[in-house]
Design an enzyme around this catalytic site. Structure first.
Site, short mmCIF file in Angstrom:
data_model
loop_
_atom_site.label_atom_id
_atom_site.label_comp_id
_atom_site.label_asym_id
_atom_site.label_seq_id
_atom_site.Cartn_x
_atom_site.Cartn_y
_atom_site.Cartn_z
CG PHE A 285 -7.13 -3.36 -7.59
CD1 PHE A 285 -6.32 -3.70 -6.59
CD2 PHE A 285 -8.19 -2.40 -6.99
CE1 PHE A 285 -6.45 -3.84 -5.12
CE2 PHE A 285 -8.36 -2.03 -5.61
CZ PHE A 285 -7.55 -2.76 -4.87
CB CYS B 31 -0.75 -0.29 -8.43
SG CYS B 31 -2.16 0.57 -7.57
CG HIS C 286 3.81 -4.56 -6.86
ND1 HIS C 286 3.44 -3.30 -7.30
CD2 HIS C 286 2.44 -4.82 -6.17
CE1 HIS C 286 2.39 -2.87 -7.32
NE2 HIS C 286 1.76 -3.72 -6.35
CE LYS D 41 4.03 -0.29 -4.61
NZ LYS D 41 4.71 -0.77 -5.22
CD GLU E 52 6.86 -8.44 -5.64
OE1 GLU E 52 6.39 -7.69 -4.70
OE2 GLU E 52 7.75 -7.69 -6.44
CG HIS F 42 0.75 1.32 -3.54
ND1 HIS F 42 1.12 1.51 -4.68
CD2 HIS F 42 0.09 0.00 -3.66
CE1 HIS F 42 0.78 0.82 -5.45
NE2 HIS F 42 0.18 -0.21 -4.91
#
Lengths: 323, 401
Positions: free
Chosen positions: B388, B162, B293, B323, B304, B328
């Protein structure tokens, strides 16, 4: 890409000569296949932390460890954020992804997948697990390049080292043998699937020398091209390596012969094939056959019109045999 | 080293296709979330996603035959075509060997793999279609871009989940900065699929109706899709063709948590922010806006924010998450973040975090640009991408000075 790179350690695993009979319960398109039948993740790495590893992850983590050991580098001596991993694949683990996807169709409820296996569907799984296993906090990247993956990995690594983003990189390629890969090769009319993993420890040649590490190889140039013929790609890499153009033909022929032999011995290992070819060159040097500094080419092409070529000088003195 | 600038934007998204529509949607705080149509949701408790409706690749692509390519490759190629159009660049006038593509992705041709899985489950191994098998390799995403545009240089598909678009931007930036190309497409593409919807649900990371990053009651992501492409050029090349220059790529940072496959690590993310600042030659106080993010999960947004407070102190610049509008979009996510960042600089506004209702007491001091876009002078943006495997990638984009 001017900074010359040294390969200061390497390792490979291949299913050459092995037979995949008994590896899986599912039927295979052919009675046998090229797989490392003796490879067992738990036996190699232990139980702790490996519970969710798929075969590609196991192969990749093991080969990374072997390559580090071969280089003689002690990980404690280099800051963790200066060591990185650059790995190549075709599409990650097709088995992990399709098995996970199949659960959404076969379970009583479509969401009853095993969340622990979810990261295995993501193509950066092997590189990330290798980073976790060895504590490598630097640049960590996975590229999907199929047959060209090794060349893209080497080019990526060259730029990372030239830019000073890292000091040491584990650069390589991994593919696993699974029924999914075997059937995919069979149904697509490709040669039988194989498996393999090859990882090369890369450093800037000057830095490796300064650290007293003698190279197993020096990478002279790596080219990739799209929509050109192989001869043009070879010509480009030979020119950029500063070699005599007259050498291009024989070197390319030797590369093609090696490629054919590895395809016969180990099957079509997709992204890993070129890694096995590079490892084969280094193995011959380590066995002391060609003179130190002899030049070899590694080449590959895809059916879509991509070509890759790498030129290197091999040496027989280096690696884990420092004594 | 060459300076590298952004001259074209190509979003193919659930809130707009093309830079003008996408920008209007950001300004309006539009949501692209709707009931899933691309797969049968029977049996799934949650049924929403950010799909790109009415995506007609044939209307955008000029060379590629969409029938030969999977959805993610179509997204990548269509986004790239829109980016060169937006840049006013005729790709035929670029030296082919000096132009290439770097495309990021999480799951490559996921819908192709799901179709093969359905064939396998229904009919056994031999039922898998060889035509679909040929479309599985993920390198087809960047190859699709080069074939569509007639580029013959680097074609690389980066699959670092991602944060992959930020990796792609960084790599394209390096190639241009080092003088090895004149023009590069960078971005990412992914498609909505069952297995990701199921996987995030089972991880407890999926929410039902609306993604609400940085909200106290945030409860997860909604999966999305699309293609995000930016046209990058050396400053010299852009100036020689008198291109409109949106912004400059100042630098980027990559690192790896090396700790856990799915749980983010605040110290490592803070280190990545500092690395990106150092490489870009900026200080925290230079950053006017953080394109987060911001997935909308409890863990991501807390981690974050913690990293942001650590690096920027108690009063960081405004932080918002696209997002909230797009869901996402996986490998395309930081590409959309980069497009939004570029528009923020060019048009002078902060994209909002929509669906925000309640202050999280743990995030006091963090301004999420709640619900409504805001006019602002934006000179330097930090675009975050995490993934990930702990693959962190942060790109710094600035106004051309």
């Amino acid at each position: 890409m001017t900074a010359r790179l040294a390969v200061t350690g390497w390792s490979m695993l291949s299913g050459a000569g092995d037979d995949a009979v008994g590896l899986y319960d599912q039927p295979l398109p052919q009675p046998s296949g090229h797989a490392l039948t003796g490879f067992d993740i738990r036996r190699q790495l232990g139980r702790k932390g490996t519970g969710f590893f798929d075969r590609a992850t196991g192969l990749g983590v093991v080969v990374c460890g072997q390559a580090i050991a071969d280089s003689g580098i002690s990980l404690e001596t280099i800051p963790a954020d200066r060591i990185g991993v650059v790995l190549g694949t075709t599409a990650g683990s097709l088995k992990s992804t399709m098995d996970f996807s199949a659960e959404t169709l076969t379970q009583d409820r479509p969401y009853l997948v095993n969340p622990g296996l979810f990261p295995n569907t993501v193509m950066n799984c092997v590189a990330s697990q290798a980073a976790i296993w060895y504590g490598l906090k630097g640049v960590n990247v996975t590229v999907a390049g199929g047959a060209l993956a090794l060349f893209q990995v080497l080019r990526y690594a060259t730029r990372v080292l030239a830019r000073g983003y890292a000091d040491v990189l584990l650069a390589g390629v991994v593919e696993e043998f699974t029924p999914h890969a075997a059937w995919a090769a069979h149904l697509a009319g490709r040669p039988p699937a194989g498996e393999g993993a090859a990882v090369f420890v890369l450093e800037r040649a000057d830095a490796a020398r300064a650290a007293g590490r003698r190279p197993a190889a020096e990478l002279l140039a790596v080219s990739t091209a799209f929509g050109q013929d192989m001869a043009a790609c070879v010509h480009d890499v030979v020119a950029r390596a500063g070699l005599d153009p007259a050498e291009a033909g024989p070197l390319a022929q030797a590369a093609a012969d090696r490629q054919k032999q590895i395809m016969l011995d180990a099957g079509d290992c997709q992204a890993a094939s070129a890694g096995l070819e590079l490892a084969a060159v280094l193995a011959v040097h380590r066995a002391g056959q060609p003179p130190d500094g002899a030049v070899s080419l590694i080449t590959a092409r895809t059916r879509e019109g991509g070509c890759g070529a790498a030129a290197l000088k091999g040496y027989g003195h280096a690696g884990g045999h420092h004594g | 080293m060459n300076r590298v600038v952004i001259t074209g934007l190509g979003p193919v998204s659930s809130i707009g296709v093309g830079s003008r529509d996408f920008c209007s949607a950001l300004l309006a705080g539009r949501s692209g979330i709707a009931r899933i149509e691309s797969f049968d949701t029977a049996g799934f408790p949650y049924v929403n996603a950010g799909e790109v409706r009415d995506f007609s690749p044939g209307e955008i692509l000029t060379r590629l035959d969409p029938a030969q390519w999977g959805r993610s490759s179509q997204f990548a190629a269509a986004a790239a075509r829109l980016a060169v159009r937006d840049a006013g660049l005729d790709p035929g006038r670029v030296a082919p060997g000096r132009a290439g593509a770097v495309v990021g992705t999480t799951s490559g041709e996921s819908q192709v793999i799901e179709a093969l899985t359905a064939q396998l489950v229904a009919g056994g191994w031999a039922a898998m279609s060889s035509e679909l098998l040929d479309r599985v390799p993920a390198d087809r995403l960047s190859n699709a871009v080069n074939l569509e545009l007639g580029f013959a240089g680097e074609s690389v598909t980066v699959c670092t989940a991602c944060s992959a678009s930020n990796y792609a931007l960084g790599y394209a930036y390096d190639i241009l900065a080092m003088g090895e190309a004149d023009v590069m497409i960078a971005g990412g593409a992914d498609s909505v699929c069952r297995w990701a919807h199921a996987g995030f649900y089972r991880l407890g990371a999926l929410t039902e109706h609306a993604c609400a990053p940085f909200d106290r009651d945030r409860s997860g992501i909604i999966t999305g899709e699309g293609g995000a492409a930016l046209l990058l050029e050396t400053l010299q090349h852009a100036e020689a063709r008198r291109a409109r220059i949106y912004a400059e790529v100042l630098g980027y940072g990559l690192n790896c948590d090396a700790s856990h496959m799915v749980s983010p690590d605040a110290a490592s993310i803070a280190a990545c922010m500092r690395l990106a600042h150092r490489r870009a030659g900026v200080q925290p106080e230079d950053i006017d806006y953080i394109s987060a993010h911001g997935t909308g999960t409890l863990a991501n947004d807390a981690v974050e924010a913690q990293a942001i407070f650590e690096v920027f102190g108690a009063a960081p610049p405004p932080v918002s998450s696209t997002k909230s509008m797009l869901g996402h979009t996986m490998g395309a996510a930081s590409g959309f973040g980069a497009i939004a960042s570029t528009l923020a600089i060019d048009r002078g506004f902060l994209p909002p975090t929509i669906n925000w209702t309640t202050q999280d007491p743990a995030l006091i001091g963090l301004d999420p640009v709640a619900n409504t876009a805001r006019q602002a002078r934006v000179r330097v943006v930090q675009n975050d991408g995490f993934a990930f495997g702990g693959n962190n990638a942060i790109v710094i984009i600035g106004a051309l000075t």
